[in-house]
Every structure is written in C-alpha cells, then in structure tokens.
Enzyme design. Structure first.
Site, PDB file in Angstrom:
ATOM      1  N   GLU A  49       0.851  -1.187   0.000  1.00 42.42           N
ATOM      2  CA  GLU A  49       0.000   0.000   0.000  1.00 42.42           C
ATOM      3  C   GLU A  49       0.891   1.243   0.000  1.00 42.42           C
ATOM      4  O   GLU A  49       1.950   1.256   0.595  1.00 42.42           O
ATOM      5  CB  GLU A  49      -0.884  -0.001   1.247  1.00 42.42           C
TER       6      GLU A  49
ATOM      7  N   LYS B 105      -9.713   1.088  -2.142  1.00 40.37           N
ATOM      8  CA  LYS B 105      -9.850   0.614  -0.771  1.00 40.37           C
ATOM      9  C   LYS B 105     -11.222   0.983  -0.200  1.00 40.37           C
ATOM     10  O   LYS B 105     -11.627   2.145  -0.209  1.00 40.37           O
ATOM     11  CB  LYS B 105      -8.743   1.222   0.086  1.00 40.37           C
TER      12      LYS B 105
ATOM     13  N   CYS C  52      -4.896  -3.349   3.057  1.00 36.95           N
ATOM     14  CA  CYS C  52      -4.588  -3.017   4.447  1.00 36.95           C
ATOM     15  C   CYS C  52      -5.775  -3.178   5.405  1.00 36.95           C
ATOM     16  O   CYS C  52      -6.104  -4.289   5.789  1.00 36.95           O
ATOM     17  CB  CYS C  52      -4.002  -1.612   4.515  1.00 36.95           C
TER      18      CYS C  52
END
Length: 310
Positions: free
Chosen positions: A58, A130, A171
């Site tokens: 990320e 995300k 993440c």
C-alpha cells in the site's frame, strides 16, 4: 479479466499450474520519483529470480500524510507518473505487476487509495479502491483519519491471472472477513492484502489476522508490507507474508526493504477446500425483530452445515 464479486458469485475455482510469486517490501518516502526507483529495483530483482507475479505494498508511490502536501503532487490516473512507470516496467519484464496502491486524484477534494493489477503487456487488468477507511485512535496516541483525504471504494474486485483468480483488498480491509469470504465464494483462490500496517497494530494483529483469512477461506494470502521508520515519522510493521490455504507461512520478511518469494500451487486451494468445505457449509444470518418482544434475534438461511471434515 476483472469483475466485481456480484458479477461472478457462482463461478468455480480458476486453477492452473504452479507459479512463483514475490512480495516487495518498502519504506516509502515522500518523493514519488525516489519511491518508483526503489520499487523498480526490487521488482526487477524478483522477476530475475523467476517471479511472474510481483506485489508491492500500500502507498507505493508516496507516504505523505499531510493533506495539503499530498494534493500538491496528486495526479489523475491518466497522468500519474508512477503508474506510467510501473506499466512500462511490467511490459519490459513480461510479468503481472500488482501495485498495492497509489494515491490517485479522484476529484478536487478527495483522493482514491487505488490498487492496480498490470498485465505483461502493460495494460491495467484490474483496479480496486480501498473500501474500509483507517479512521482510528490508537492506544499509543497515534490518530489516523484516512477518510479526510480519501474517498472509500464501493466495489469488491477480483481478476484472473493465468493460474488463479485473485481477490483484491488493501490493508485495513483485513479486519473485515466478510469481504474475504465474498471474494473466495466468487472463485478467488489467492487474496492480496498490500498494506502499511502501523507498528503498534502489526505487533498485535498482523500475523493472526492474515493467517485467519487464509484458513477461513482456504486461500493463499499474499501481503506486501511497508516496514520501518519513514521520512514522515510513521512507523510501519513490515513482515510481508505469503501464507498457504492451510494457514502455514511460506515466506516472511523482516522490517527492512527487500523482497520474498514462494511457489504458489493452485491445486492446494482445491485440496484444502475439499478437506474443510467451510465455504459450502457456511450459513448466512440476518437480524430480525422478534414479535412482541421488542428485541432482535438471529435468523439463519441457507443449507445446514454438514460438519467439519478435519
């Protein structure tokens, strides 16, 4: 090929021959050019050792948490220099290059934390924004408000490599198992979790959460990480991991930049899911009002579990 989960929820496993996968671990700084150079060197080294799929962490492009400074360098996807460089590199090396995420301009006041899967011809095969924003107050006093700068995604995404279907996450998504189950039910046998976990949360939860997602779904889990103390003072945990569908760690990094690799055998996904068919046996639940009681109860739907075959 790329698709949202709902597009292919009933598709079978897509399984091919074993292949070598590599994870690049970084300590991203503020300079986009310096980060591209550092990542590219590690990607080249991994490809030279036979990796045909390479994943970066990320925030590969920049680790800039100051909103004003971030937006000063932010580019739209079509003009982003890091993305252009990585597309050219994937084509040069003839590999599937998975850039864990770049900060991409998504409007005058918001960015997207966007992952890119790039094919051997340099084309973008899949994009994933995300979904879960890291808005937390940690016990050590660190405060993160990702939603102040980034617009959350709304669509779960998977794509097909020649050997296996891959589900894309980033993440903080790791803490939401329903996303991983949905990707596995849609035929993904490999789940990607490029990350920049903090040192505090990583020490407590990184290994156990990643292994749990692999075990729950009977999938390979590949998580390229940021590691060490960054230019902006942020401390990330490192320990990039490649985990097999039984929950075993096949490769692990430390905290320094570098890369790790392992052979991914897609047949192991089918074998584990036959042994413990939890994706087939699972039941969905919904909260329903209980008549006259002023309370809620859980109602199960779907087939009854057939039992644990372990």
């Amino acid at each position: 090929m790329t698709a949202s989960v709902s597009d292919a929820a009933s598709r079978p496993l897509h399984l091919g021959a074993p292949f070598k996968a590599a994870l690049v671990q970084m300590r991203t700084a503020k300079s986009v050019a310096a980060n591209v150079e550092a990542a590219s060197g590690l990607i080249r080294a991994a490809a030279a050792e036979g990796a045909t799929y390479v994943q970066t962490p990320e925030m590969t492009g920049t680790m800039e948490e100051n909103r004003q400074a971030l937006f000063a360098v932010l580019q739209e996807e079509e003009t982003d220099p890091a993305l252009a460089a990585f597309r050219a590199l994937a084509k040069e090396l003839g590999i599937h290059l998975h850039i864990g995420s770049l900060a991409i301009k998504a409007g005058s006041h918001r960015a997207a934390n966007r992952s890119f899967l790039i094919g051997p011809a340099g084309a973008i095969l899949a994009r994933y924004d995300k979904i879960h924003m890291f808005d937390v107050d940690l016990p050590n006093g660190d405060v993160y408000r990702e939603s102040e700068a980034y617009r959350p995604g709304e669509i779960a995404v998977h794509a097909d490599l020649p050997e296996i279907r891959i589900g894309l996450t980033i993440c903080y998504d790791l803490r939401f198992p329903a996303l991983f189950r949905a990707l596995a039910e849609a035929g993904a046998g490999m789940l990607a979790v490029p990350a920049a976990f903090t040192k505090t949360t990583g020490e407590a939860h990184w290994h156990v959460l990643l292994r749990a997602r692999a075990i729950e779904t009977g999938s390979f889990v590949l998580a390229a990480a940021q590691g060490g103390t960054h230019e902006n003072g942020r401390e990330t945990f490192g320990h990039s991991l490649i985990i097999d569908p039984w929950g075993r760690i096949l490769a692990e990094a430390g905290t320094e930049p570098g890369f790790i690799s392992a052979v991914i055998d897609p047949a192991e996904v089918a074998a584990v899911r036959r042994r413990i068919p939890s994706l087939e046996n699972g039941r969905r639940f919904e909260l329903l009002p209980e008549p006259g009681a002023g309370r809620l109860h859980l109602a199960a739907s779907g087939p009854a579990p057939a039992g644990d075959a372990a």
